[in-house]
Write a protein that holds these residues in place. Structure first.
Motif, PDB file in Angstrom:
ATOM      1  N   MET A  76     -16.748 -17.997  -4.217  1.00 52.18           N
ATOM      2  CA  MET A  76     -15.352 -17.879  -4.315  1.00 52.18           C
ATOM      3  C   MET A  76     -14.439 -17.309  -3.249  1.00 52.18           C
ATOM      4  O   MET A  76     -14.876 -15.603  -3.249  1.00 52.18           O
ATOM      5  N   THR A  77     -13.706 -17.779  -2.311  1.00 54.49           N
ATOM      6  CA  THR A  77     -12.820 -16.882  -1.423  1.00 54.49           C
ATOM      7  C   THR A  77     -11.813 -16.009  -1.867  1.00 54.49           C
ATOM      8  O   THR A  77     -11.470 -16.476  -2.714  1.00 54.49           O
ATOM      9  N   THR A  78     -12.049 -14.727  -1.504  1.00 55.66           N
ATOM     10  CA  THR A  78     -11.072 -13.982  -2.122  1.00 55.66           C
ATOM     11  C   THR A  78      -9.917 -14.224  -0.790  1.00 55.66           C
ATOM     12  O   THR A  78      -9.466 -14.442  -0.378  1.00 55.66           O
ATOM     13  N   LEU A  79      -8.546 -13.567  -2.144  1.00 55.99           N
ATOM     14  CA  LEU A  79      -7.398 -13.777  -0.627  1.00 55.99           C
ATOM     15  C   LEU A  79      -7.202 -12.761  -0.140  1.00 55.99           C
ATOM     16  O   LEU A  79      -7.253 -11.379  -0.202  1.00 55.99           O
ATOM     17  N   PRO A  80      -6.544 -12.875   1.167  1.00 50.59           N
ATOM     18  CA  PRO A  80      -6.756 -12.039   1.758  1.00 50.59           C
ATOM     19  C   PRO A  80      -5.592 -10.636   1.707  1.00 50.59           C
ATOM     20  O   PRO A  80      -4.275 -10.778   0.745  1.00 50.59           O
ATOM     21  N   VAL A  81      -6.044  -9.906   2.280  1.00 47.99           N
ATOM     22  CA  VAL A  81      -4.938  -8.775   1.001  1.00 47.99           C
ATOM     23  C   VAL A  81      -3.886  -7.448   2.285  1.00 47.99           C
ATOM     24  O   VAL A  81      -4.883  -7.580   3.586  1.00 47.99           O
ATOM     25  N   PHE A  82      -2.859  -7.010   1.906  1.00 47.36           N
ATOM     26  CA  PHE A  82      -2.361  -6.750   3.272  1.00 47.36           C
ATOM     27  C   PHE A  82      -1.689  -5.151   2.678  1.00 47.36           C
ATOM     28  O   PHE A  82      -0.808  -5.407   1.591  1.00 47.36           O
ATOM     29  N   LEU A  83      -1.790  -4.476   3.404  1.00 49.52           N
ATOM     30  CA  LEU A  83      -0.545  -3.006   2.810  1.00 49.52           C
ATOM     31  C   LEU A  83       0.273  -2.805   2.715  1.00 49.52           C
ATOM     32  O   LEU A  83       0.196  -3.488   4.159  1.00 49.52           O
ATOM     33  N   VAL A  84       1.099  -2.571   2.130  1.00 47.10           N
ATOM     34  CA  VAL A  84       2.638  -2.371   2.235  1.00 47.10           C
ATOM     35  C   VAL A  84       2.933  -0.748   1.998  1.00 47.10           C
ATOM     36  O   VAL A  84       2.376  -0.104   0.642  1.00 47.10           O
ATOM     37  N   ASP A  85       3.955  -0.385   1.963  1.00 53.73           N
ATOM     38  CA  ASP A  85       4.380   1.121   1.449  1.00 53.73           C
ATOM     39  C   ASP A  85       4.611   1.115   0.330  1.00 53.73           C
ATOM     40  O   ASP A  85       4.439   1.871  -0.971  1.00 53.73           O
ATOM     41  N   SER A  86       5.281  -0.370  -0.704  1.00 55.72           N
ATOM     42  CA  SER A  86       6.075  -0.233  -1.621  1.00 55.72           C
ATOM     43  C   SER A  86       5.864  -1.517  -1.692  1.00 55.72           C
ATOM     44  O   SER A  86       6.225  -2.581  -0.748  1.00 55.72           O
ATOM     45  N   LEU A  87       5.346  -1.729  -3.192  1.00 58.43           N
ATOM     46  CA  LEU A  87       5.528  -3.115  -3.361  1.00 58.43           C
ATOM     47  C   LEU A  87       6.873  -3.895  -3.719  1.00 58.43           C
ATOM     48  O   LEU A  87       7.865  -3.101  -3.776  1.00 58.43           O
ATOM     49  N   PRO A  88       6.662  -5.251  -4.211  1.00 54.87           N
ATOM     50  CA  PRO A  88       8.036  -5.828  -4.255  1.00 54.87           C
ATOM     51  C   PRO A  88       7.959  -5.446  -5.740  1.00 54.87           C
ATOM     52  O   PRO A  88       7.673  -5.695  -6.317  1.00 54.87           O
ATOM     53  N   ALA A  89       9.587  -5.285  -6.305  1.00 58.82           N
ATOM     54  CA  ALA A  89      10.307  -4.522  -7.392  1.00 58.82           C
ATOM     55  C   ALA A  89      10.600  -6.537  -8.389  1.00 58.82           C
ATOM     56  O   ALA A  89      10.383  -5.944  -9.743  1.00 58.82           O
ATOM     57  N   GLY A  90      10.963  -6.972  -7.630  1.00 66.34           N
ATOM     58  CA  GLY A  90      11.570  -8.102  -8.423  1.00 66.34           C
ATOM     59  C   GLY A  90      10.576  -9.396  -8.566  1.00 66.34           C
ATOM     60  O   GLY A  90       9.462  -9.505  -8.066  1.00 66.34           O
ATOM     61  N   ASP A  91      10.907 -10.643  -8.489  1.00 65.74           N
ATOM     62  CA  ASP A  91       9.992 -11.502  -8.701  1.00 65.74           C
ATOM     63  C   ASP A  91      10.138 -12.030  -7.332  1.00 65.74           C
ATOM     64  O   ASP A  91       9.488 -13.374  -6.788  1.00 65.74           O
ATOM     65  N   ALA A  92      10.205 -11.921  -6.161  1.00 62.01           N
ATOM     66  CA  ALA A  92      10.182 -12.107  -4.501  1.00 62.01           C
ATOM     67  C   ALA A  92      10.330 -10.804  -3.463  1.00 62.01           C
ATOM     68  O   ALA A  92      10.415  -9.327  -4.324  1.00 62.01           O
ATOM     69  N   GLY A  93       9.578 -10.777  -2.564  1.00 67.37           N
ATOM     70  CA  GLY A  93       8.998  -9.834  -1.765  1.00 67.37           C
ATOM     71  C   GLY A  93       9.102 -10.666   0.027  1.00 67.37           C
ATOM     72  O   GLY A  93       9.071 -11.691  -0.165  1.00 67.37           O
ATOM     73  N   VAL A  94       9.276  -9.616   0.434  1.00 70.98           N
ATOM     74  CA  VAL A  94       9.215 -10.127   2.042  1.00 70.98           C
ATOM     75  C   VAL A  94       7.870  -9.280   2.856  1.00 70.98           C
ATOM     76  O   VAL A  94       7.966  -8.020   2.380  1.00 70.98           O
ATOM     77  N   LEU A  95       6.837  -9.577   3.530  1.00 71.54           N
ATOM     78  CA  LEU A  95       6.274  -8.956   4.849  1.00 71.54           C
ATOM     79  C   LEU A  95       6.845  -9.365   5.696  1.00 71.54           C
ATOM     80  O   LEU A  95       6.008 -10.284   6.435  1.00 71.54           O
ATOM     81  N   ASP A  96       6.786  -8.368   6.753  1.00 69.26           N
ATOM     82  CA  ASP A  96       6.913  -8.168   7.880  1.00 69.26           C
ATOM     83  C   ASP A  96       6.217  -6.852   8.248  1.00 69.26           C
ATOM     84  O   ASP A  96       5.089  -6.479   8.052  1.00 69.26           O
ATOM     85  N   GLY A  97       6.569  -6.947   9.850  1.00 62.84           N
ATOM     86  CA  GLY A  97       6.632  -5.274  10.719  1.00 62.84           C
ATOM     87  C   GLY A  97       4.934  -5.203  10.399  1.00 62.84           C
ATOM     88  O   GLY A  97       4.104  -7.279  11.185  1.00 62.84           O
TER      89      GLY A  97
END
Length: 243
Positions: A1-22
Motif C-alpha cells: 500500500m502506498t503511503t500518502l506524501p508528507v509535507f512539513l509545515v511550521d504549524s498545522l491548520p487549526a480548523g476544518d480547512a487549511g492552505v499549503l503554500d510556500g
C-alpha cells in the motif's frame, strides 16, 4: 500500500480547512503535481499529523479539507547520534542515513582526527545548515512524525558531558570487545560515531571515564558515513523501540 506524501509545515491548520503554500506548496502543486481529490499529510515535525483532502489547486498553493488529526508520541528511548564531522558529501550522507534509520537527534562532534573543520564563522554556519536541511528532507522522505534536531557542534569535553547524562552511551570503536546489549527502555541513548581517521585513545578515555562503553558491531570496519545507520538497525532489532 502506498503511503500518502508528507509535507512539513511550521504549524498545522487549526480548523476544518487549511492552505499549503510556500516551498512545500510549490513542491506539492508543481513538482508532485497533486490534484483535486487526492490526499496528503501535513506534519509539524513535532509529532502532529493532519490527513487532508485536496479541494483546489492554485499556482504553488493547495486548498485543503482536514480529514483526520493524529499525534505520534516521541519514541523511547530517544536515540542521539553524535556524528564526527565528515568531509564533503559524506557528512550529509551520514546524517541522511541516520535520520532514515531512526535517529532522534544529531550532534556534530569536532573530533581531533576530523578532516572537516567547521569554524564559528559563515563556513561553519553553512555546513551546519546543510546538515539540518538534509535531516529535514530525510525525515520527510521517510514519513517521520518527528524531525530530528541537529545541535550545534560540540567538543570532546562537551560530548563527555552528554554521555554522563544519558541513560546509556556507546562509542563505536574497532578495537572494542563489547557488543550492543542492555539497551535502556527510556531516556537518552547516545551513540558516538568517530571520524574516518578513528577515535583517538585520549578521546576514548575521556568518553569512557564519563560513563560511555565502547562497542563493536561486527568484524568489519564501517565508514564514518554508514556506521550510525548500521548501528541503528541493530538497535531496532534488539529493542522494542520500533515495535
Amino acid at each position: 500500500m502506498t503511503t500518502l506524501p508528507v509535507f512539513l509545515v511550521d504549524s498545522l491548520p487549526a480548523g476544518d480547512a487549511g492552505v499549503l503554500d510556500g516551498p512545500e506548496g510549490h513542491h506539492a502543486a508543481s513538482v508532485r503535481r497533486l490534484r483535486v481529490g487526492e490526499e496528503l499529510v501535513l506534519a509539524d515535525g513535532r509529532g502532529g499529523r493532519v490527513r487532508c483532502g485536496i479541494e483546489a489547486v492554485e499556482r504553488d498553493t493547495l486548498r485543503l479539507a482536514v480529514l483526520e488529526r493524529t499525534h505520534v508520541p516521541p519514541p523511547q528511548p530517544r536515540v542521539i547520534v553524535a556524528q564526527a564531522l565528515v568531509k564533503g558529501d559524506r557528512g550529509e550522507l551520514a546524517v541522511e542515513l541516520a535520520t532514515e534509520a531512526g535517529a532522534d537527534a544529531i550532534v556534530p562532534w569536532r573530533a581531533s582526527r576530523c578532516v572537516a573543520r567547521w569554524d564559528e564563522g559563515p563556513r561553519g554556519a553553512k555546513a551546519l545548515a546543510k546538515w539540518r536541511n538534509t535531516v529535514r528532507e530525510a525525515a520527510k522522505q521517510s514519513r517521520r512524525a518527528w524531525v530530528p534536531e541537529v545541535a550545534e557542534p560540540v567538543s570532546t569535553a562537551e560530548l563527555a558531558a552528554l554521555a554522563g547524562k544519558a541513560a546509556k552511551a556507546m562509542v563505536l570503536h574497532e578495537s572494542a570487545t563489547g557488543r550492543l546489549a542492555d539497551l535502556p527502555s527510556d531516556g537518552d541513548l547516545l551513540l558516538v560515531v568517530g571520524p574516518e581517521g578513528g577515535i583517538s585513545a585520549e578521546e576514548l578515555a575521556v568518553l569512557t571515564d564519563a560513563g560511555a562503553v565502547a562497542v563493536r558491531l561486527g568484524p568489519s570496519v564501517l565508514r564514518a558515513s554508514t556506521a550510525a545507520a548500521v548501528a541503528l538497525g541493530a538497535i531496532g532489532a534488539l529493542s522494542t523501540r520500533w515495535g
